[in-house]
Design an enzyme around this catalytic site. Structure first.
Site, short mmCIF file in Angstrom:
data_model
loop_
_atom_site.label_atom_id
_atom_site.label_comp_id
_atom_site.label_asym_id
_atom_site.label_seq_id
_atom_site.Cartn_x
_atom_site.Cartn_y
_atom_site.Cartn_z
N ASP A 12 33.17 44.70 45.22
CA ASP A 12 33.86 45.62 44.77
C ASP A 12 33.65 47.34 44.30
O ASP A 12 32.43 47.32 44.20
CB ASP A 12 34.78 44.87 43.64
CG ASP A 12 34.26 44.05 42.64
OD1 ASP A 12 32.93 44.01 42.30
OD2 ASP A 12 34.81 43.23 42.14
N ASN A 53 40.31 34.72 33.69
CA ASN A 53 41.31 34.46 35.01
C ASN A 53 41.51 33.58 36.46
O ASN A 53 42.19 33.46 36.95
CB ASN A 53 42.04 35.73 34.81
CG ASN A 53 42.13 36.89 35.74
OD1 ASN A 53 40.72 36.38 36.80
ND2 ASN A 53 43.13 38.16 35.65
N HIS A 61 39.60 35.13 38.93
CA HIS A 61 39.34 36.25 39.86
C HIS A 61 37.74 36.06 40.58
O HIS A 61 36.88 35.81 39.84
CB HIS A 61 39.73 37.87 39.29
CG HIS A 61 38.62 38.49 38.66
ND1 HIS A 61 39.78 38.53 37.43
CD2 HIS A 61 37.88 38.34 38.90
CE1 HIS A 61 37.58 39.60 37.20
NE2 HIS A 61 36.88 38.99 37.77
N GLU A 78 42.58 39.08 41.67
CA GLU A 78 43.47 38.87 40.93
C GLU A 78 44.44 38.10 41.03
O GLU A 78 44.98 38.17 42.43
CB GLU A 78 44.32 40.14 40.11
CG GLU A 78 43.20 41.51 39.72
CD GLU A 78 42.15 40.81 38.51
OE1 GLU A 78 42.05 39.90 37.79
OE2 GLU A 78 42.56 41.82 37.32
C1 GLP Z 1 34.15 41.62 37.12
C2 GLP Z 1 34.01 41.88 38.83
C3 GLP Z 1 33.62 40.24 39.52
C4 GLP Z 1 32.93 39.37 38.53
C5 GLP Z 1 33.40 39.88 37.21
C6 GLP Z 1 32.77 38.41 36.12
O1 GLP Z 1 35.25 42.42 36.96
N1 GLP Z 1 34.74 42.28 39.82
O2 GLP Z 1 33.09 40.63 40.63
O3 GLP Z 1 32.35 38.22 39.12
O4 GLP Z 1 34.54 40.48 36.72
O5 GLP Z 1 31.98 38.97 35.69
P1 GLP Z 1 30.32 38.66 34.32
O6 GLP Z 1 29.78 38.13 35.71
O7 GLP Z 1 30.63 40.20 33.88
O8 GLP Z 1 31.55 37.72 33.41
#
Ligand code: GLP
Length: 245
Positions: free
Chosen positions: A67, A134, A136, A141
């Protein structure tokens, strides 16, 4: 899913990095699906170490990222391009690395081209994932449907809040992003999911023990036959509380 319980974040990152390194050893021309965020940082540290020690050869490996924030140029320090450059690409010479084109005005074109690119590479051999609190994955989302391909998403307020730690203020966090779809993620041959911390414990439980629903995008992973979950004690706390482990 196959579960690897790490003693702590460093331990689970090391184990996950070993799996990624083995994938490259077995398939030197592998296509790796990469993620940003705190979850995969440890894996990248270990992969950089492996590169420096000469134990893994990345020269034929291609990467595609999940992403990118809409409208962010690669040289913006908050962009996922920048994160990947800092944490991995500047240290590890991949054959080629791609992220969604988030500055293309024509969203549909940008999404179509990214899907075509992934298809032209023959799909993803191993996809690294984190999970949002959440539920995702990528920037898929919670919603009404599982998106198949790359799409432009409106970020959930809770996601913007969670990611605001990387920005000066929440107002600076983009409201939209481009994300690979659930369909593309599920077509990866193998999936490595890294989950650390108590704030992810409910999402991890919902993803693997709740119903398969787009309201918990990560629950789609129940449909995949080769998911390896690397989790620490805190992330497993809800699953343990329910006596499932
Ligand atoms: C972000 C990214 C995801 C990631 C998730 C968790 O928003 N778009 O690809 O896996 O949220 O992030 P983190 O690993 O910093 O907790």
């Amino acid at each position: 899913m196959r579960l690897y319980q790490g003693k702590d974040y460093d331990d689970l990152s090391k184990k996950a990095a070993q799996i990624v390194a083995s994938e490259i050893f077995m398939h030197p021309k592998a296509v790796l699906g990469l993620a940003t965020g705190s979850s995969p940082e440890g894996i990248y540290r270990y992969l950089v170490k492996a590169q420096q020690e000469g134990t893994v050869d990345f020269s034929d490996v291609t990467s595609v990222n999940l992403d990118e924030y809409k409208g962010m140029f690669p040289d913006n320090e908050q962009s996922y391009h920048y994160f990947m450059e800092e944490n991995l690409f500047q240290h590890v010479p991949f054959k080629a690395s791609y992220l969604p084109n988030a500055v293309e005005e024509n969203e549909e074109k940008s999404c179509r081209e990214y899907d075509e690119l992934i298809e032209s590479l023959g799909g993803i051999d191993m996809q690294i994932l984190g999970i949002g609190a959440n539920g995702h994955i990528g920037f898929n989302e919670p919603g009404e449907v599982f998106e198949r391909g790359t799409h432009c998403v409106t970020l959930a307020e809770s996601t913007r809040q969670a990611n605001s730690r990387f920005f000066d203020s929440i107002d600076d966090v983009p409201t939209h992003a481009f994300s690979m779809g659930i369909g593309t993620i599920l077509s990866a041959k193998r999936i490595v999911l890294v989950v650390s911390g108590e704030n992810k414990a409910q999402a991890l439980y919902d993803a693997f023990y709740g119903p398969i629903t787009p309201k918990v995008p990560a629950s789609a992973l129940q449909l995949h036959g080769h998911v390896a979950v690397f989790a620490d004690k805190d992330a497993l706390s809800v699953i343990k509380e329910k006596g499932l482990l």
